[in-house]
Design a protein around this motif. Structure first.
Motif, short mmCIF file in Angstrom:
data_model
loop_
_atom_site.label_atom_id
_atom_site.label_comp_id
_atom_site.label_asym_id
_atom_site.label_seq_id
_atom_site.Cartn_x
_atom_site.Cartn_y
_atom_site.Cartn_z
N LEU A 84 0.98 -1.19 -0.10
CA LEU A 84 -0.06 0.46 -0.44
C LEU A 84 1.24 1.13 0.28
O LEU A 84 0.83 2.26 -0.77
CB LEU A 84 -0.91 0.16 1.32
N ASN A 85 1.96 1.30 1.25
CA ASN A 85 2.67 2.37 0.87
C ASN A 85 3.44 2.32 -0.20
O ASN A 85 4.45 3.51 -1.03
CB ASN A 85 3.95 2.12 1.88
N VAL A 86 4.22 1.59 -1.21
CA VAL A 86 4.57 1.30 -2.20
C VAL A 86 3.78 2.16 -3.28
O VAL A 86 4.30 2.94 -3.75
CB VAL A 86 5.50 0.33 -2.20
N TYR A 87 2.70 2.13 -3.51
CA TYR A 87 1.90 2.02 -4.69
C TYR A 87 1.26 3.67 -4.50
O TYR A 87 1.01 4.36 -5.43
CB TYR A 87 0.47 1.16 -4.43
N SER A 88 1.06 4.11 -3.47
CA SER A 88 0.73 5.50 -2.56
C SER A 88 2.18 6.20 -2.93
O SER A 88 2.39 7.55 -2.95
CB SER A 88 0.86 5.82 -1.11
N LEU A 89 3.48 6.09 -3.12
CA LEU A 89 4.40 7.00 -2.53
C LEU A 89 4.31 6.37 -3.89
O LEU A 89 5.12 7.92 -4.97
CB LEU A 89 5.77 5.98 -2.57
N ALA A 90 4.61 5.72 -5.85
CA ALA A 90 4.74 5.76 -6.50
C ALA A 90 3.86 6.26 -7.47
O ALA A 90 4.38 7.39 -8.17
CB ALA A 90 4.86 3.87 -7.14
N PHE A 91 2.33 6.62 -7.02
CA PHE A 91 1.43 7.10 -7.93
C PHE A 91 1.42 8.82 -6.68
O PHE A 91 1.13 9.56 -7.67
CB PHE A 91 0.78 6.57 -7.97
N LEU A 221 13.87 20.31 -6.70
CA LEU A 221 14.46 19.06 -5.79
C LEU A 221 14.96 18.87 -4.98
O LEU A 221 14.42 17.88 -4.63
CB LEU A 221 15.56 19.11 -7.29
N PRO A 222 15.84 20.37 -3.76
CA PRO A 222 16.26 19.54 -2.79
C PRO A 222 14.94 18.68 -2.18
O PRO A 222 14.60 18.21 -1.23
CB PRO A 222 16.88 20.42 -2.33
N THR A 223 13.98 19.72 -1.60
CA THR A 223 12.74 19.29 -1.58
C THR A 223 11.94 18.43 -1.38
O THR A 223 11.64 17.31 -0.89
CB THR A 223 12.45 21.05 -1.62
N ALA A 224 12.20 17.97 -3.03
CA ALA A 224 11.12 16.67 -2.90
C ALA A 224 12.05 15.71 -2.20
O ALA A 224 11.80 14.41 -1.81
CB ALA A 224 11.09 16.50 -4.55
N ILE A 225 13.46 15.64 -2.68
CA ILE A 225 13.90 14.94 -2.69
C ILE A 225 14.15 14.49 -0.88
O ILE A 225 13.58 12.99 -0.25
CB ILE A 225 15.26 14.58 -2.79
N LEU A 226 14.34 15.43 -0.85
CA LEU A 226 14.06 15.07 1.36
C LEU A 226 12.36 14.81 1.28
O LEU A 226 12.80 13.58 2.17
CB LEU A 226 14.21 16.38 2.14
N LEU A 227 11.74 15.04 1.70
CA LEU A 227 10.03 14.99 1.37
C LEU A 227 10.43 12.95 1.44
O LEU A 227 9.63 12.51 1.67
CB LEU A 227 9.39 15.39 0.77
N PHE A 228 11.16 13.03 0.09
CA PHE A 228 10.67 10.74 -0.65
C PHE A 228 11.76 10.08 0.57
O PHE A 228 11.26 9.13 0.65
CB PHE A 228 11.52 11.77 -1.75
N ILE A 229 12.34 11.22 1.19
CA ILE A 229 13.63 10.05 2.35
C ILE A 229 12.52 9.94 2.99
O ILE A 229 12.48 9.09 3.97
CB ILE A 229 14.70 11.04 2.16
N LEU A 230 11.97 11.25 3.85
CA LEU A 230 11.46 11.41 4.85
C LEU A 230 10.30 9.75 4.78
O LEU A 230 9.61 9.18 5.84
CB LEU A 230 10.65 11.88 5.09
N ASP A 231 9.46 10.07 3.78
CA ASP A 231 8.58 9.43 3.20
C ASP A 231 9.44 7.29 3.37
O ASP A 231 8.51 6.75 3.42
CB ASP A 231 7.61 9.43 2.01
N CYS A 232 10.34 7.82 2.88
CA CYS A 232 10.51 5.49 2.74
C CYS A 232 10.29 4.95 3.98
O CYS A 232 10.79 4.37 4.42
CB CYS A 232 11.69 5.98 1.55
N GLY A 233 10.81 6.50 4.93
CA GLY A 233 11.06 6.20 6.85
C GLY A 233 10.19 5.67 7.14
O GLY A 233 9.52 5.94 7.92
N ALA A 304 20.31 14.86 1.56
CA ALA A 304 20.57 14.00 2.55
C ALA A 304 19.85 14.63 3.63
O ALA A 304 20.26 16.21 3.89
CB ALA A 304 21.99 13.29 2.86
N LEU A 305 19.54 13.75 4.68
CA LEU A 305 17.69 13.74 5.65
C LEU A 305 20.35 13.83 6.38
O LEU A 305 19.68 15.38 7.57
CB LEU A 305 18.26 13.16 6.79
#
Lengths: 306, 302, 541
Positions: A84-91, A221-233, A304-305
């Motif tokens: 569920l999280n992977v799909y939510s993240l991907a889309f 991009l920097p913001t997006a990457i950070l948020l992505f890392i946090l979401d992966c967490g 990075a974080l």
């Protein structure tokens, strides 16, 4: 790579003391309200009974972890939660970025404001109402989706009991609810992009798409990457309420996630230790993934974080 | 760029650009419409007969029009008390949150701060590991904050997630040269923060305010645990009691009470959403003002 | 002036029966109601329909009658579990609790001495009123409050409402049976024919044949059994519980029994032929209720026919039927509770003074008296409230029957129950009073409540059968084991059952797979624990 001679350390401390002052409230707050209670993590390794207190409750070792992992539902729970999280993240991750980029390109102020207001309003619809509406819209007998299907000559489908469609429903409702709200932060980031860069690029002959790609995207991009890392967490954390409200007996193979399982287990009697153990288990996996993604990101993009 | 002659006005939009523009507008319009329908449904449902709502008879227009849901919301004295409490907690809390977060984020953005990495990890760690409810309660209890309304403003003082966002904004939107220039002019760290970073941080401060405000407005768990007195409870407590209060098993003839409770829940379900989200929806236009392009215009010299 | 005198005389005349009741109390009661007032803290779970507890009339009445004042800490229902656990964890628990502690809580904390053992105070000398009710209505009352370790950790009230014993209530539209020319079913086969007629014919005579739903409901095996319509059909097969029950002293798990396969076959047949609401497995409660409200469902189970149907003409078409029989079972049974113990009073070890404990128990005894029950159940009698003498219950002659009516401030409240819960007293599940005390109210046969009572008493009561007594309790260790096994077991059975009914899984092989899967999920141990508790219970009878 300086060797830290004592006076250098002292000098560096002196250099930063004002910054420490700025940090003080936050650090103090965390020390009192987050670190002080951390001794409670041992509940996961005990058979906790409230009246005996944390220190007074008997030790249980890895009993709760073992029970959880050996439950016949364990593989299903893991799979459902992560998927569920992977799909939510991907889309769900790219869409707010796309929305922000598009909104940024509109020149009509009223159009931009209207679309913005419409898209972020769903965030305020509570989960309870969202799920209630979803079931109503998808009802095979009277829901609007099936009414449309029937008008097109197809037979009504009970989407909520079909395993294949349930995950889609979960992700799509999440997208509806959160895309607008999540795009706000990207819009804020875009407002920091210097319009002079755009003017100059325009005069250099860059097309709109090129301008978006080479100016706007790096801006956020920097913001997006950070948020992505946090979401992966948060990969192991699926909120209980939404899954629970969209669940029914027939979609359980895909809708039973760790949080709903914990809820059902805990219904009879306080299952502190068990839920604490499961929470710790989740956190460990989350952090592991976070560290991996963070490392990759810092190597690949310098963002990075830590 | 700096050597060019500045032409009068910008070159005309190419065909390709106009097509892209059109596509973007069209997509946005579609997105807006698709998003809009369920929202209209919520508003329409809040004014319709719940039986019709639940049997799919409502589309875009109210049926069995009645304002009972709104009447019930405003007649419930607890809801009004909750509204008042939530306003106070949100205003006070957000103010404190933003100040503390902003200060801490600025410090974290300074890579030259000694112990920078350690402090960042110290803060991040708390996002994944915590003691849990009982130990936290014991600690809060020791601080004497239990059942004092100020606990709603203190708990959640800093959200590390928001700190990270704020730090990222400061690092990417505020050039180091500016800060250096201020330092050479004689400012210390406090001065740089106040005179240079703060004025340029409109967007991120607005984001922080928005995020924290919403957190306070939606918050209920801390109130549930730490506040005993119902007169201190925020709005969400009462909303959830009404909404989630459904077919509870009631014994011995109190069916009439059960009927009324579930009816009230049904009727108020949608109107509660509208009433509860109005303040936050109203705030946003003010926040939007901060997302103005080119906030750095003119601040960087050549 | 004259009115004043009349009012005062009325008060005096009303007071006389009260005094008579008071002086009519048996020996030992005289010490209650005299002396200084003792205050006790009380923590309970409340909701938004209840007003400010500490301002309620019932607390004043209790104080006056028993010299016990409760200081209430009313916790929101949603946070109750956490707050309660925190109270015990921090040692900040109150003097008393009402009915919001689970049996597991009571067993656990009682075993540690935090909740007091009450049985030694429940003697005839200390609690005569209680004994009187027990001897008259339910001799097993004291025993049924006991926990596995033999002690009583919470004092409960007793309901005498026979209709509330029924564990399910089945409503069939009898008018439609007449419209369609089908007989009201007495067997499962006839039920099938009835449903079929509803589906194919125009039951409500509105010109359309396809707008009626034969069998409605919402599948909810782990929750309330009142809405899934399983029970009326299960009884046809001789089963009285959805999951486990004791048959001739032996505990069985129904989904693993042979006859359950027949039940699933029957349900599958109904589903295949479109006789069950196709949204049975997926709709929300609101949707289920909306269908009933529109009078579209021919048969359903619910607390009452009128609960979700506002139109009286429509809900009067529904009625209950006698339990159905089938080829697999010829005995008519209807699942019922063995007793309804509602409300409760638990005393913690924060109350150290023996005299104070006795005082609280005497308060509990007062709850069992006529005066106490009247106050806590019906509310104030009209004229008895000094500051609002116009409100309360009174008797009025209606068509020769003396009916109880209620007067309440109509400007502030829509009905008397709203007024009661806001200012007077909570609902039924808080204070431990004896609802058996005065069921002597004349019944108004036109009310919806009477419709419910009449149906249950006529069709279900004669066949009451206790499959699993509600007064069985478990030790904390047993509870823990049961709940851990239950989560996995029930999730599995729920899924398989739903799939078999829908036809997604073939019944022949699916049923065997289900039984095997149950055994793999510790069914044997589950039944052993249940059996042990049941044997323990049987010994106390």
């Amino acid at each position: 790579m300086r060797s830290l001679r004592p006076e250098t350390v002292a000098a560096r401390l002196r250099h930063s003391w004002r910054l420490y002052v700025l940090l003080l409230p936050a650090v103090l707050y965390l020390a009192v309200f987050h670190y002080a209670p951390i001794f409670g993590l041992q509940i996961a390794f005990k058979d906790f009974i409230p009246s005996l207190g944390i220190t007074g409750s008997p030790w249980a070792g890895l009993k709760h972890f073992r029970y959880f992992i050996s439950s016949p539902q364990f593989p299903i729970l893991m799979r459902n939660t992560v998927l569920l999280n992977v799909y939510s993240l991907a889309f769900g991750f790219p869409l707010p970025i796309l929305l922000a980029l598009m909104l940024n390109e509109t020149r009509s102020v009223w159009f931009k404001k209207t679309v913005q207001n419409i898209t972020y309003a769903p965030h305020f619809v509570s989960t309870v109402v969202l799920c209630g509406m979803t079931v109503i819209f998808l009802s095979p007998s009277s829901g609007i989706v099936n009414v449309l299907l029937q008008a097109l000559g197809m037979k009504p489908v009970n989407f909520m009991i079909k395993e294949q469609s349930w995950r889609t429903i979960y992700v799509v409702t999440g997208i509806w609810k959160d895309t607008g709200w999540a795009s706000i932060i990207y819009l804020a980031a875009l407002s920091g992009v210097d319009p002079q860069l755009h003017e100059a690029a325009h005069m250099d002959g860059a097309s709109r798409l090129q301008r978006i790609r080479y100016i706007n995207v790096p801006g956020i991009l920097p913001t997006a990457i950070l948020l992505f890392i946090l979401d992966c967490g948060q990969i192991m954390s699926v909120g209980f309420e939404k899954a629970y409200l969209l669940q029914n007996s027939l979609n359980l193979p895909v809708s039973e996630v760790i949080s709903t399982y914990v809820y059902k287990t805990g219904v009879l009697g306080a299952k502190f230790s068990y839920t604490s153990a499961i929470g710790l288990f989740n956190s460990l996996i989350n952090v592991t993934l976070l560290l991996i993604v963070n490392r990759i990101s810092s190597r690949a993009s310098n963002v990075a974080l830590f | 760029m700096t050597g060019r002659h500045v032409k009068l006005g910008l070159p005309k939009e190419s065909l390709g650009d106009r097509a892209v523009s059109f596509l973007i507008q069209a997509s946005l319009a579609v997105v807006a419409l698709v998003t809009l329908f369920p929202l209209i449904f919520v508003v329409v449902a809040s004014m319709s007969d719940p039986v019709l709502v639940n049997s799919g008879k409502i589309f875009l227009r109210p049926k069995g029009f009645n304002l009972d849901g709104y009447k019930a919301v405003f007649e419930n004295s607890w809801v009004l008390i909750g509204y008042r409490n939530s306003m106070i907690y949100t205003l006070l809390g957000t103010f404190l949150n933003v100040i503390v977060t902003f200060m801490a984020s600025y410090a974290l953005s300074r890579k030259d701060m000694f112990g920078h990495r350690a402090i960042t990890i110290y803060m991040l760690f708390t996002m994944w590991f915590g003691g849990g409810l009982i130990p936290t309660f014991l600690v809060v209890n020791k601080t004497g904050l239990v059942n004092k309304p100020v606990v709603m403003v203190i708990l959640g003082l800093v959200s590390i997630y928001n700190c990270i966002i704020c730090r990222s904004f400061i690092q990417s939107s505020i050039p180091a040269e500016l800060q250096e220039a201020a330092r050479m002019d004689g400012c210390n760290d406090f001065g740089i923060l106040w005179k240079v970073v703060f004025p340029l941080s409109g967007p991120v401060l607005a984001i922080l305010a928005l995020y924290y405000a919403l957190g306070h407005w939606n918050g209920y768990f801390n109130a549930l645990i730490y506040l005993d007195n119902r007169n201190y409870q925020p709005l969400q407590i009462f909303l959830r009691e009404i909404l989630i209060e459904n077919s509870r098993v009631v014994l011995d003839g109190d069916l009439e009470a059960m009927v009324r409770r579930t009816q009230m829940a049904q009727v108020m379900k949608y109107s509660l959403i509208v009433v509860a989200s109005l303040p936050m929806l109203a705030i946003y236009p003010f926040v939007q003002k901060f997302f103005v392009k080119g906030v750095l215009l003119g601040s960087v010299k050549g | 002036m004259k009115l004043e005198i009349v009012k005062r005389m009325c008060l005096v005349f009303l007071a006389i029966p009260m005094i008579a009741v008071c002086s009519g109390k048996p020996e030992g009661q005289k010490t209650a109601g005299s002396g200084p007032v003792d205050t006790f803290t009380l923590m309970l779970s409340t909701d938004s329909t209840l007003g400010d507890w500490n301002k309620m009339w019932c607390l004043d009445v209790i104080e006056k009658a028993t010299k016990v004042r409760f200081q209430v800490n009313a916790v929101s229902k949603e946070g109750w579990e956490e707050k309660k656990n925190l109270a015990f964890a921090t040692g900040n628990y109150p003097d008393t609790f009402l009915n919001n502690l689970t049996d597991t809580d009571l067993a656990t904390y009682g075993g540690q001495g935090i909740i007091r053992q009450l049985e030694k105070y429940m003697t005839k000398e200390t609690m005569p009123g209680f004994h009187e009710v027990m001897e008259k209505s339910y001799p097993n009352l004291k025993a049924s409050m006991a926990f596995p370790d033999g002690h009583i950790y919470s004092f409960k009230g007793l309901s005498g409402s026979e209709r509330e014993f029924a564990l399910s209530r089945f409503w069939i539209n009898k008018a439609w049976a007449a419209n369609l020319g089908v007989k009201v079913p007495a067997t499962l086969d006839e039920f099938h024919d009835y449903l079929k007629a509803v589906k194919t014919g125009d039951a409500n005579k509105d010109g359309k044949t396809d707008d009626e739903i034969p069998l409605g409901g919402k599948y909810n095996p782990q929750g309330d059994s009142f809405f899934d319509c399983f029970i009326p059909i299960l009884t046809g097969f001789g089963l009285s519980e959805r999951r486990y029950e004791a048959v001739n002293g032996k505990v069985q798990y129904n989904p693993a029994t042979k006859v359950y396969k027949e039940f699933l076959t029957y349900m599958n047949k109904l589903y295949r032929e479109g006789l069950i609401d196709p949204e049975y497995f997926s709709q929300t409660d609101d949707q289920r209720k909306a269908k009933q409200a529109q009078g579209k469902v021919a048969a359903f189970t619910d607390y009452a026919a009128w609960l979700s149907i506002p139109d009286e003409k429509v809900w009067r078409q529904y009625g209950s039927i006698e339990p159905m029989t089938s080829a697999f079972n010829s005995k008519k049974i209807w699942p019922a509770k063995d007793a309804i113990l509602y409300g409760a009073l638990a005393i913690t070890n924060k109350v150290k003074d023996e005299a104070k404990i006795v005082k609280l128990m005497k308060f509990a005894d007062w709850c069992y008296s006529t005066e106490g029950t009247m106050a806590l159940w019906r509310g104030p009698e009209k004229g008895s409230m000094a500051k609002a003498p116009d409100y309360g219950w009174y008797f009025e002659d209606v068509n020769g029957a003396s009916l109880r009516k209620y007067a309440f401030p109509t400007d502030k409240y829509k009905n008397y129950n709203d007024w009661l819960t806001a200012e007077i007293k909570p609902g039924n599940n808080y204070w431990p009073y004896a609802g058996t005390a005065s069921r002597g109210d004349a019944t108004d046969k036109t009310t919806s409540s009477y419709h419910l009572t009449e149906n249950i008493v006529t069709y279900n009561l004669p066949y009451y059968h206790v499959g699993w007594p509600v007064t069985i309790r478990f030790t904390p260790a047993e509870s823990e084991r049961l709940s851990l096994i239950r989560t996995d077991l029930e999730a599995f059975v729920e899924q398989m059952e739903a799939q078999m009914i829908i036809g997604e899984v073939d019944l022949a092989s699916g049923f065997d797979a289900m039984v095997k899967g149950c055994e793999a999920r510790n069914l044997k141990e589950y039944l052993e624990v249940l059996q042990k508790a049941y044997d323990r219970y049987s010994k106390t009878k």
